[in-house]
Design a protein around this motif. Structure first.
Motif, short mmCIF file in Angstrom:
data_model
loop_
_atom_site.label_atom_id
_atom_site.label_comp_id
_atom_site.label_asym_id
_atom_site.label_seq_id
_atom_site.Cartn_x
_atom_site.Cartn_y
_atom_site.Cartn_z
N ARG A 245 44.70 51.74 -68.60
CA ARG A 245 44.92 53.10 -69.04
C ARG A 245 45.07 53.99 -67.80
NH1 ARG A 245 43.58 53.30 -74.51
NH2 ARG A 245 42.14 51.67 -75.23
N TYR A 247 45.27 58.12 -66.41
CA TYR A 247 44.76 59.43 -66.80
C TYR A 247 45.29 60.51 -65.83
CZ TYR A 247 41.42 56.54 -69.37
OH TYR A 247 40.84 55.61 -70.19
N ARG A 248 45.54 61.68 -66.37
CA ARG A 248 45.88 62.87 -65.59
C ARG A 248 44.91 63.97 -65.99
NH1 ARG A 248 49.04 67.36 -67.02
NH2 ARG A 248 49.71 68.61 -65.21
N ASN A 249 44.14 64.43 -65.00
CA ASN A 249 43.11 65.46 -65.24
C ASN A 249 42.17 65.04 -66.36
OD1 ASN A 249 44.25 67.09 -63.24
ND2 ASN A 249 45.63 68.09 -64.70
N GLY A 250 41.85 63.72 -66.40
CA GLY A 250 40.89 63.20 -67.36
C GLY A 250 41.45 62.90 -68.72
N VAL A 251 42.73 63.18 -68.96
CA VAL A 251 43.34 62.94 -70.27
C VAL A 251 44.30 61.76 -70.13
CG1 VAL A 251 44.78 63.90 -72.10
CG2 VAL A 251 43.16 65.37 -70.87
N GLU A 252 44.22 60.82 -71.08
CA GLU A 252 45.06 59.62 -70.98
C GLU A 252 46.53 59.97 -71.10
OE1 GLU A 252 45.57 55.15 -72.94
OE2 GLU A 252 44.02 56.52 -73.71
N ILE A 253 47.34 59.34 -70.24
CA ILE A 253 48.78 59.51 -70.28
C ILE A 253 49.32 58.52 -71.30
CG2 ILE A 253 50.92 59.41 -68.96
CD1 ILE A 253 49.22 59.84 -66.43
N HIS A 257 55.44 58.44 -71.88
CA HIS A 257 55.43 59.87 -71.56
C HIS A 257 56.50 60.18 -70.52
CE1 HIS A 257 53.86 63.88 -70.77
NE2 HIS A 257 53.89 63.59 -69.46
#
Length: 310
Positions: A245, A247-253, A257
């Motif tokens: 997995r 992540y960008r700034n803690g949110v999964e990409i 995308h």
């Protein structure tokens, strides 16, 4: 010419107690009695067809050999003889007694031992569940579990029945690495008869995986808008099936995308953007999960990498 020395007549042999079938743990007495004779008796020999023989020196007319039934080796045909000293001061062995047959009921058959992890390899903190199953029989049983031949009785949960027993370890540790086996006892004629042991099941408990490493291309972490960006996540090991997995700034990409492409190759996973999306900068990280016996166990996330998109 001297006449041949004839062997003395055979002794009388009996077994006590008399049973059609003997169980493991029974005590058996074989009694050998020589007929009355003027010659002096020197001793007896009791033998079995499995290859054992017991010689004893005695001047008594009767000898009793006692032994415990430990398994099929004690079954079979048994006989005895005695030895006298004749008028020429020579030892002479008698004729063989009649044969007696001892029938021994074998140990119950071995159970099967199964582990919830088909590979036998797991990670610290994951549960271990052993199932010990005996052949179907309408008899009372009790189960036992062993690690390296030593019975496991503490730090576990035991669920026992007549056909199956379970050994449950809530959270495994590396000390659980080793060979496990199981067995059961079957109640027969008021006595608990142990089965043959199961085959060993090897368990390997590994330490938890460490965090993966995230690499960025271009390595300076600064990329121009519409230029390629590649993120590469490298796992710390490849002992299990992996999934990744990002992540960008803690949110999964999410996959796909901004027309990104994912390629997983064993201990590596790449997330590739042919054109860096506008305003896509931030702190990037990745994570790895291991398939441990059907459960996805996450490792700690990688260190975050700052990426600036100009």
């Amino acid at each position: 010419p001297s006449s041949p020395v004839l062997p003395p007549p055979p002794p009388n042999i009996t077994v006590m107690p008399e049973k059609m079938e003997y169980l493991i743990g029974d005590t058996v007495a074989i009694q050998c009695t020589a007929p009355r004779t003027r010659e002096k008796i020197q001793g007896f020999q009791v033998s079995g067809t499995s290859g054992w023989a017991v010689d004893v020196r005695t001047t008594r007319r009767t000898y009793v050999h006692r032994f415990n039934i430990t398994g099929p080796r004690d079954a079979g045909v048994h006989a005895c003889t005695y030895v006298i000293v004749n008028q020429f001061r020579q030892p002479v062995r008698s004729q063989d007694s009649k044969s007696i047959f001892i029938n021994v009921r074998d140990h119950p058959p071995r159970p099967t031992l199964e582990l919830n992890s088909s590979s036998g390899v797991t990670v610290e903190g994951q549960p271990l569940v052993f199932r010990c199953a005996a052949p179907a029989q309408p008899t009372e049983r009790r189960f036992h579990f062993y690690k390296e031949k030593v019975e496991v009785v503490t730090g576990v949960k035991l669920i026992l029945g007549d056909a199956e027993g379970q050994l449950q370890v809530a959270k495994s540790v590396q000390n659980h690495t080793g060979n496990f086996s199981c067995g059961y006892e079957e109640k027969t004629e008021g006595r608990w008869i142990p089965s043959y042991p199961s085959r060993d099941v090897e368990v390997i408990v590994r330490e938890p995986a460490s965090a993966p490493r995230l690499a960025v291309e271009p390595p300076v972490g600064v990329v121009s808008e519409d230029y390629p960006l590649r993120l590469t996540c490298k796992a710390s090991r490849a002992a299990f099936r992996l999934r990744y997995r990002f992540y960008r700034n803690g949110v999964e990409i999410p996959e796909g995308h901004a027309d990104s492409q994912r390629r997983d190759d064993g201990p590596l996973s790449e997330l590739y953007f042919q054109q860096s999306p506008r305003s896509f900068g931030g702190k990037f990280s990745c994570g790895v999960e291991e398939d441990v016996g059907g459960t996805w166990v996450p490792a700690p996330r990688s260190d975050a990498v700052d990426i600036t998109v100009k």
